[in-house]
Every structure is written in C-alpha cells, then in structure tokens.
Design a protein around this motif. Structure first.
Motif, PDB file in Angstrom:
ATOM      1  N   SER A   1       1.101  -0.984   0.464  1.00 44.44           N
ATOM      2  CA  SER A   1       0.196   0.319  -0.112  1.00 44.44           C
ATOM      3  C   SER A   1       1.075   1.536   0.361  1.00 44.44           C
ATOM      4  O   SER A   1       0.409   2.377  -0.874  1.00 44.44           O
ATOM      5  CB  SER A   1      -0.968  -0.037   0.843  1.00 44.44           C
ATOM      6  OG  SER A   1      -1.858   0.767   1.458  1.00 44.44           O
ATOM      7  N   ASP A   2       2.006   0.992   0.570  1.00 47.37           N
ATOM      8  CA  ASP A   2       2.422   2.588   0.580  1.00 47.37           C
ATOM      9  C   ASP A   2       3.174   2.593  -0.681  1.00 47.37           C
ATOM     10  O   ASP A   2       3.297   3.732  -0.938  1.00 47.37           O
ATOM     11  CB  ASP A   2       4.230   1.923   1.864  1.00 47.37           C
ATOM     12  CG  ASP A   2       3.442   2.622   3.201  1.00 47.37           C
ATOM     13  OD1 ASP A   2       2.313   2.924   3.713  1.00 47.37           O
ATOM     14  OD2 ASP A   2       4.530   2.159   4.490  1.00 47.37           O
ATOM     15  N   TYR A   3       3.844   1.597  -0.971  1.00 54.42           N
ATOM     16  CA  TYR A   3       4.437   1.831  -2.550  1.00 54.42           C
ATOM     17  C   TYR A   3       4.106   2.344  -2.911  1.00 54.42           C
ATOM     18  O   TYR A   3       3.860   2.684  -4.671  1.00 54.42           O
ATOM     19  CB  TYR A   3       5.255   0.221  -2.808  1.00 54.42           C
ATOM     20  CG  TYR A   3       5.590   0.547  -4.250  1.00 54.42           C
ATOM     21  CD1 TYR A   3       6.801   0.746  -4.511  1.00 54.42           C
ATOM     22  CD2 TYR A   3       4.854   0.558  -5.236  1.00 54.42           C
ATOM     23  CE1 TYR A   3       7.128   0.869  -6.022  1.00 54.42           C
ATOM     24  CE2 TYR A   3       5.012   0.512  -6.446  1.00 54.42           C
ATOM     25  CZ  TYR A   3       6.909   0.613  -6.966  1.00 54.42           C
ATOM     26  OH  TYR A   3       7.226   1.696  -7.908  1.00 54.42           O
ATOM     27  N   LEU A   4       2.648   2.208  -3.090  1.00 51.75           N
ATOM     28  CA  LEU A   4       1.404   2.401  -4.416  1.00 51.75           C
ATOM     29  C   LEU A   4       1.480   3.636  -4.270  1.00 51.75           C
ATOM     30  O   LEU A   4       0.637   4.752  -5.243  1.00 51.75           O
ATOM     31  CB  LEU A   4       0.483   1.141  -4.394  1.00 51.75           C
ATOM     32  CG  LEU A   4       0.514  -0.053  -4.885  1.00 51.75           C
ATOM     33  CD1 LEU A   4      -0.640  -1.012  -4.327  1.00 51.75           C
ATOM     34  CD2 LEU A   4       0.985   0.126  -6.638  1.00 51.75           C
TER      35      LEU A   4
ATOM     36  N   MET B   1      -6.600   3.339  -4.638  1.00 54.19           N
ATOM     37  CA  MET B   1      -6.689   2.737  -3.528  1.00 54.19           C
ATOM     38  C   MET B   1      -7.675   0.962  -2.911  1.00 54.19           C
ATOM     39  O   MET B   1      -6.754   0.298  -2.961  1.00 54.19           O
ATOM     40  CB  MET B   1      -6.198   2.840  -2.382  1.00 54.19           C
ATOM     41  CG  MET B   1      -4.550   3.735  -2.482  1.00 54.19           C
ATOM     42  SD  MET B   1      -3.261   2.923  -3.094  1.00 54.19           S
ATOM     43  CE  MET B   1      -3.095   1.700  -1.915  1.00 54.19           C
ATOM     44  N   SER B   2      -9.033   1.513  -3.253  1.00 56.31           N
ATOM     45  CA  SER B   2      -9.861   0.946  -3.592  1.00 56.31           C
ATOM     46  C   SER B   2      -9.661  -0.365  -4.438  1.00 56.31           C
ATOM     47  O   SER B   2      -9.781  -1.773  -4.396  1.00 56.31           O
ATOM     48  CB  SER B   2     -11.271   1.261  -3.498  1.00 56.31           C
ATOM     49  OG  SER B   2     -11.535   1.884  -4.484  1.00 56.31           O
ATOM     50  N   ILE B   3      -9.133  -0.018  -5.816  1.00 52.89           N
ATOM     51  CA  ILE B   3      -8.956  -1.502  -6.824  1.00 52.89           C
ATOM     52  C   ILE B   3      -7.719  -1.937  -6.196  1.00 52.89           C
ATOM     53  O   ILE B   3      -8.004  -3.922  -6.217  1.00 52.89           O
ATOM     54  CB  ILE B   3      -8.319  -0.470  -8.113  1.00 52.89           C
ATOM     55  CG1 ILE B   3      -9.849   0.187  -8.258  1.00 52.89           C
ATOM     56  CG2 ILE B   3      -7.899  -1.696  -8.895  1.00 52.89           C
ATOM     57  CD1 ILE B   3      -9.693   1.645  -9.855  1.00 52.89           C
ATOM     58  N   PHE B   4      -6.697  -1.422  -5.177  1.00 51.69           N
ATOM     59  CA  PHE B   4      -5.601  -2.360  -4.394  1.00 51.69           C
ATOM     60  C   PHE B   4      -6.397  -3.306  -3.626  1.00 51.69           C
ATOM     61  O   PHE B   4      -5.909  -3.956  -3.589  1.00 51.69           O
ATOM     62  CB  PHE B   4      -5.091  -1.761  -4.119  1.00 51.69           C
ATOM     63  CG  PHE B   4      -3.660  -2.282  -3.366  1.00 51.69           C
ATOM     64  CD1 PHE B   4      -2.880  -3.436  -4.130  1.00 51.69           C
ATOM     65  CD2 PHE B   4      -3.774  -1.735  -2.112  1.00 51.69           C
ATOM     66  CE1 PHE B   4      -2.263  -4.022  -2.573  1.00 51.69           C
ATOM     67  CE2 PHE B   4      -3.135  -2.810  -0.645  1.00 51.69           C
ATOM     68  CZ  PHE B   4      -2.240  -3.831  -1.520  1.00 51.69           C
ATOM     69  N   ASP B   5      -7.333  -2.805  -2.734  1.00 49.58           N
ATOM     70  CA  ASP B   5      -7.852  -3.474  -1.846  1.00 49.58           C
ATOM     71  C   ASP B   5      -8.201  -4.510  -2.091  1.00 49.58           C
ATOM     72  O   ASP B   5      -8.371  -5.779  -1.673  1.00 49.58           O
ATOM     73  CB  ASP B   5      -8.454  -2.755  -0.604  1.00 49.58           C
ATOM     74  CG  ASP B   5      -8.157  -0.956  -0.379  1.00 49.58           C
ATOM     75  OD1 ASP B   5      -6.311  -1.770   0.189  1.00 49.58           O
ATOM     76  OD2 ASP B   5      -9.049  -0.554   0.541  1.00 49.58           O
ATOM     77  N   GLU B   6      -9.355  -3.886  -3.465  1.00 48.30           N
ATOM     78  CA  GLU B   6     -10.147  -5.418  -4.098  1.00 48.30           C
ATOM     79  C   GLU B   6      -9.309  -6.516  -4.478  1.00 48.30           C
ATOM     80  O   GLU B   6      -9.688  -7.957  -4.313  1.00 48.30           O
ATOM     81  CB  GLU B   6     -10.465  -5.345  -4.787  1.00 48.30           C
ATOM     82  CG  GLU B   6     -11.947  -6.050  -6.051  1.00 48.30           C
ATOM     83  CD  GLU B   6     -12.666  -5.110  -7.199  1.00 48.30           C
ATOM     84  OE1 GLU B   6     -13.437  -6.535  -8.311  1.00 48.30           O
ATOM     85  OE2 GLU B   6     -12.817  -3.914  -7.124  1.00 48.30           O
ATOM     86  N   ALA B   7      -8.471  -6.758  -5.595  1.00 49.92           N
ATOM     87  CA  ALA B   7      -6.989  -6.803  -5.741  1.00 49.92           C
ATOM     88  C   ALA B   7      -6.612  -7.949  -4.057  1.00 49.92           C
ATOM     89  O   ALA B   7      -5.716  -9.026  -4.886  1.00 49.92           O
ATOM     90  CB  ALA B   7      -5.821  -6.238  -6.661  1.00 49.92           C
TER      91      ALA B   7
END
Length: 65
Positions: free
Chosen positions: A36-39, A49-55
């Motif tokens: 998350s920090d990297y992204l 970031m919700s896309i990352f959370d889903e992934a």
C-alpha cells in the motif's frame, strides 16, 4: 499478477497489468502495508486505492486454499 487479463476493462485486471509493467513494483512482497505504501507513493497508474484493496482481498482468498 494472477488477475492480469489484457482484454479486460475490469479495474483489478487493468491494475495488475500496469503493475506487471512497473519495473520497481515489489512483486514478491506479501505485506499489505508495504504494498500500500509503495502504491501510494509510486503508482500513478492506480486511480484509486480501493482497486488495490479489492485485488489484495482476492489474493488473500486465493492463498487460503
């Protein structure tokens, strides 16, 4: 990376494809906070970031089997 689908418009698939092309993306990292920090600092290709959370949730579900 298992969500990559070049023909898909699904936000997770698009994110996975973009992350694959990101030379510095920490592909072996499993820690949510580190990813998350990297992204947040480096991934201009991730619109939300919700896309990352889903992934990440899909990744966790897959790893439980």
């Amino acid at each position: 990376m298992t969500q990559i689908d070049p023909d898909s418009t699904d936000p997770v698939a698009v994110f996975a494809g973009n992350a694959q092309h990101d030379q510095t993306f920490p592909k072996q990292e499993q820690n949510y906070e580190k990813l998350s920090d990297y992204l947040e600092l480096n991934a201009s290709y991730l619109p939300a970031m919700s896309i990352f959370d889903e992934a990440y949730e899909k990744y966790r579900e897959k790893m439980q089997y």
